[in-house]
Motif scaffolding. Structure first.
Motif, PDB file in Angstrom:
ATOM      1  N   ILE A 140       6.408  -9.289  -7.824  1.00  0.00           N
ATOM      2  CA  ILE A 140       6.628  -7.677  -6.927  1.00  0.00           C
ATOM      3  C   ILE A 140       7.296  -7.918  -5.853  1.00  0.00           C
ATOM      4  N   SER A 141       8.594  -7.176  -5.528  1.00  0.00           N
ATOM      5  CA  SER A 141       9.128  -6.345  -4.538  1.00  0.00           C
ATOM      6  C   SER A 141       8.347  -5.732  -4.034  1.00  0.00           C
ATOM      7  N   ALA A 142       7.472  -5.454  -2.704  1.00  0.00           N
ATOM      8  CA  ALA A 142       6.477  -4.252  -2.408  1.00  0.00           C
ATOM      9  C   ALA A 142       8.008  -3.702  -1.340  1.00  0.00           C
ATOM     10  N   ALA A 148       1.057  -1.485  -0.180  1.00  0.00           N
ATOM     11  CA  ALA A 148      -0.274   0.065  -0.065  1.00  0.00           C
ATOM     12  C   ALA A 148       0.691   0.985  -0.257  1.00  0.00           C
ATOM     13  N   ASP A 149       1.585   1.709   0.767  1.00  0.00           N
ATOM     14  CA  ASP A 149       2.946   2.270   0.519  1.00  0.00           C
ATOM     15  C   ASP A 149       3.540   3.089  -0.798  1.00  0.00           C
ATOM     16  N   ARG A 150       4.293   1.806  -1.107  1.00  0.00           N
ATOM     17  CA  ARG A 150       4.352   1.626  -2.360  1.00  0.00           C
ATOM     18  C   ARG A 150       3.893   1.847  -3.384  1.00  0.00           C
ATOM     19  N   LYS A 153       7.737 -10.062  -2.329  1.00  0.00           N
ATOM     20  CA  LYS A 153       9.274 -10.606  -1.081  1.00  0.00           C
ATOM     21  C   LYS A 153       9.601 -11.376  -2.594  1.00  0.00           C
ATOM     22  N   ILE A 154       9.287 -11.349  -4.178  1.00  0.00           N
ATOM     23  CA  ILE A 154      10.818 -11.533  -4.748  1.00  0.00           C
ATOM     24  C   ILE A 154      11.985 -11.700  -5.231  1.00  0.00           C
ATOM     25  N   ASP A 155      12.054  -9.790  -4.125  1.00  0.00           N
ATOM     26  CA  ASP A 155      13.436 -10.192  -3.780  1.00  0.00           C
ATOM     27  C   ASP A 155      13.865 -10.921  -3.005  1.00  0.00           C
TER      28      ASP A 155
END
Ligand code: GTP
Length: 597
Positions: A163-165, A23-25, A134-136
């Motif tokens: 994604i990576s949030a 949400a922040d992103r 969390k794909i990072d």
């Protein structure tokens, strides 16, 4: 705004899978909040929420997004709570939007609340966009998790957005997916006003703020409005959208989400799910109503220092202004003095309210063991609700007792399955289902809520080293062989320690409690019997031996400051004790005695 250019959505996820970070992103990338104002976890506005990383109150934000198709879209995000206690708030916010992002941590996979929240979204007819977060992290397995989403939840995950949030990878894809894959709202601008009351809260400067989703018609500042369920009439003082701070707006049309103020005194004057319309030109039918959330877990809250009772009352009344979901009434206990019996939506809700009272109002509190609402079917046909075991009437007046049962869903790695089954069995569970998704099992149990409210969740976490996830819903009230067990200290019953137990388990529970109390209560100058009893029959007994030596003797002869310090400590310690007849019981005993490990 054109309906075709509005998208309303929520984000659903298991706790810690990254909902708030995403949400922040989204807010950050669309420039809704200037970079320098960006606090991490912007949407979790309360301190406790931030500290614990749990989103409690549903929040919302309006984002303007210039899409790749050249048009600018209004995206309304409703932030929903992730914890089981607040399932009710989740379901209410879901009715206000058309779609959801289903966030799954790609290192963890589908968890119990992923499942529960996904089904709530499906029930609300949402379009779902799966997002793999969390794909990072090197441990992430997006392909495996995609398969799991399809297997366990049964929705198409082929278009899931990786994604990576945290680092921001994939966030633009999420925004495009919202525009392309979620439906726009429907509504009739020329019809009479019909808006849903989604949430309301107390703001110290503005009074009660009401969040609404407009279905049909238009609401403007200055309008005279009517709440259809309560019949109350108000004038709209202020109309705004949340960005996420309030920004005034002239009107809200169909499909839009915003807030208003209208000199409403307290949150309790508003009903979530109520329909808001114009006083003069009302709509003909209200939206289907919501049933109010019912407190399911009750406990006593008492000030450690009896002199703080008035301060506690004040604090509770202030909190109640902003949270209509807990109940409270005065309670007196022979052991603990004056306090309140409070009802909560669940254990987490209880903890949050207690923490706020202690921190924001600087109170020291004793909490008694949480208990559920039992239904007493009396011999004369009356059905009574029992909120406090201490109030249990004589068994001769009671025909039978019913207790609430829940359907619990637990997801757990194979290795720990045996321990989980044992735990559920120990808590009078009945297995309903057991299936596998990869190397993880999904177990469904029918359990008495009373066996879960106390320390079930802690035990589950500890036997599975934190790998199990848990979610529940209410099933029904069912009869069982339940009795009240009293604890007697020095031959007097201690009301705050009474509990309702299954008759078959009473003896072992009673024995454990007496043993624990023997450890917890310090020795006195005399022998103290500790007993567990059902009715007049003692079922377990321990004795605390009398003290032999006078320990204060050690204080003599030492230097004066040390002696003073020790006395101070004694005084502080005394405050933490409850005088009970001739016996002093430490406050910690009231909870520790009930733990079942
Ligand atoms: P609740 O508010 O409790 O429901 O949790 P949440 O789902 O909002 O999770 P939150 O956004 O608080 O994230 C949980 C933790 O995961 C935090 O420590 C985040 O920093 C971390 N996290 C979130 N997204 C990512 C990501 O893409 N990569 C990594 N490595 N960590 C992430």
């Amino acid at each position: 705004t054109e309906l075709a250019q509005i998208r309303n959505f929520s984000i659903v996820a298991h706790i810690d899978h990254g909902k708030s970070t995403l949400a922040d992103r989204l807010i950050q990338l669309t420039g809704t909040v200037a970079e320098r104002d960006m606090k991490s976890q912007l949407l979790d506005s309360m301190d406790i929420e931030r500290e614990r990383g749990i989103t409690i109150k549903a929040n919302t934000v309006r984002i303007e997004y210039p899409a790749k198709d050249g048009k600018t879209y209004i995206l309304n995000l409703i932030d929903t709570p992730g914890h089981v206690d607040f399932a009710y708030e989740v379901s209410r916010s879901m009715r206000a939007v058309e779609g959801s992002l289903l966030v799954v941590d790609a290192t963890q996979g589908v968890e119990a609340q992923t499942l529960a929240n996904a089904y709530q979204a499906i029930d609300a007819d949402h379009e779902l966009v799966p997002v793999l977060n969390k794909i990072d992290l090197p441990a992430s397995e997006p392909e495996k998790v995609k398969a799991e989403i399809e297997d366990v939840i049964g929705i198409d995950a082929s278009q899931a957005v990786p994604i990576s949030a945290k680092t921001g990878i994939g966030i633009p894809d999420v925004l495009e997916a919202i525009v392309a894959r979620l439906p726009s709202p429907k509504g009739d601008r020329s019809a009479p006003l019909k808006a849903m009351l989604v949430d309301s809260w107390y703001d110290p400067y503005l009074g009660v703020v009401v969040m609404i989703r407009v279905m049909d018609g238009v609401i403007k500042k200055g309008d005279r409005i009517k709440m259809m369920q309560t019949g109350a009439l108000y004038g709209v003082d202020k109309l705004a959208v949340l960005k996420p701070q309030m920004v005034d707006i002239a009107e809200l049309g169909p499909g839009e989400i915003g807030v208003f103020t209208a000199s409403i005194k307290q949150v309790r004057d508003t009903r979530v799910g109520d329909t808001i319309t114009h006083e003069k030109k009302p709509c003909d039918k209200a939206l289907p109503g919501f049933k109010p959330a019912q407190p399911v877990v009750f406990c006593g809250l008492f000030p450690v220092d009896a002199a703080d009772f008035e301060a506690l009352r004040d604090a509770i009344e202030k909190l109640a202004l902003n949270d209509a979901s807990f109940s409270y009434e005065m309670e007196t206990s022979a052991a603990l003095g004056f306090g309140f019996r409070m009802g909560f939506l669940g254990l987490l809700h209880l903890e949050v309210v207690r923490d706020r009272l202690e921190r924001e109002y600087d109170l020291d509190l004793i909490t008694t063991a949480p208990s559920v609402v039992f239904k007493l079917h009396m011999r004369d046909g009356e059905v009574r609700e029992l909120h406090n075991p201490a109030d249990m009437p004589d068994l001769t007046y009671v025909d039978h007792i019913e207790e609430p049962r829940i359907k619990a869903t637990i997801m757990v790695p194979d290795d720990y399955l045996g321990d989980v089954l044992k735990l559920c069995q120990d808590r009078r569970g009945i297995q309903m289902d057991l299936t596998y998704a990869g190397s993880r099992a999904m177990v469904v149990y029918d359990l008495p809520l009373a066996e879960v409210v106390f320390d079930f969740y802690d035990r589950l976490k500890s036997v599975t080293k934190g790998y199990a996830s848990f979610d529940y819903q209410m099933l029904e009230y069912r009869e069982d062989n339940l009795v009240k067990m009293s604890i007697l200290v020095n031959d007097e019953p201690v009301d705050a320690l009474s509990i309702m137990v299954h008759r078959d388990r009473a003896e072992s529970r009673g024995r454990v409690m007496c043993e624990k109390l023997k450890e917890l209560i310090p020795r006195h100058m005399f022998k103290i019997p500790v007993q567990a009893a059902i009715g007049g029959r003692v079922i377990a007994r321990e004795t605390i031996a009398a003290m032999r030596k006078d320990v204060t003797a050690k204080c003599y002869g030492g230097d004066v400051t040390r002696k003073k310090k020790l006395l101070e400590k004694q005084k502080a310690g005394k405050k933490k004790m409850r005088q009970f007849g001739k016996v002093e019981i430490p406050q910690s005993a009231f909870i520790s005695a009930l733990k079942m490990d």
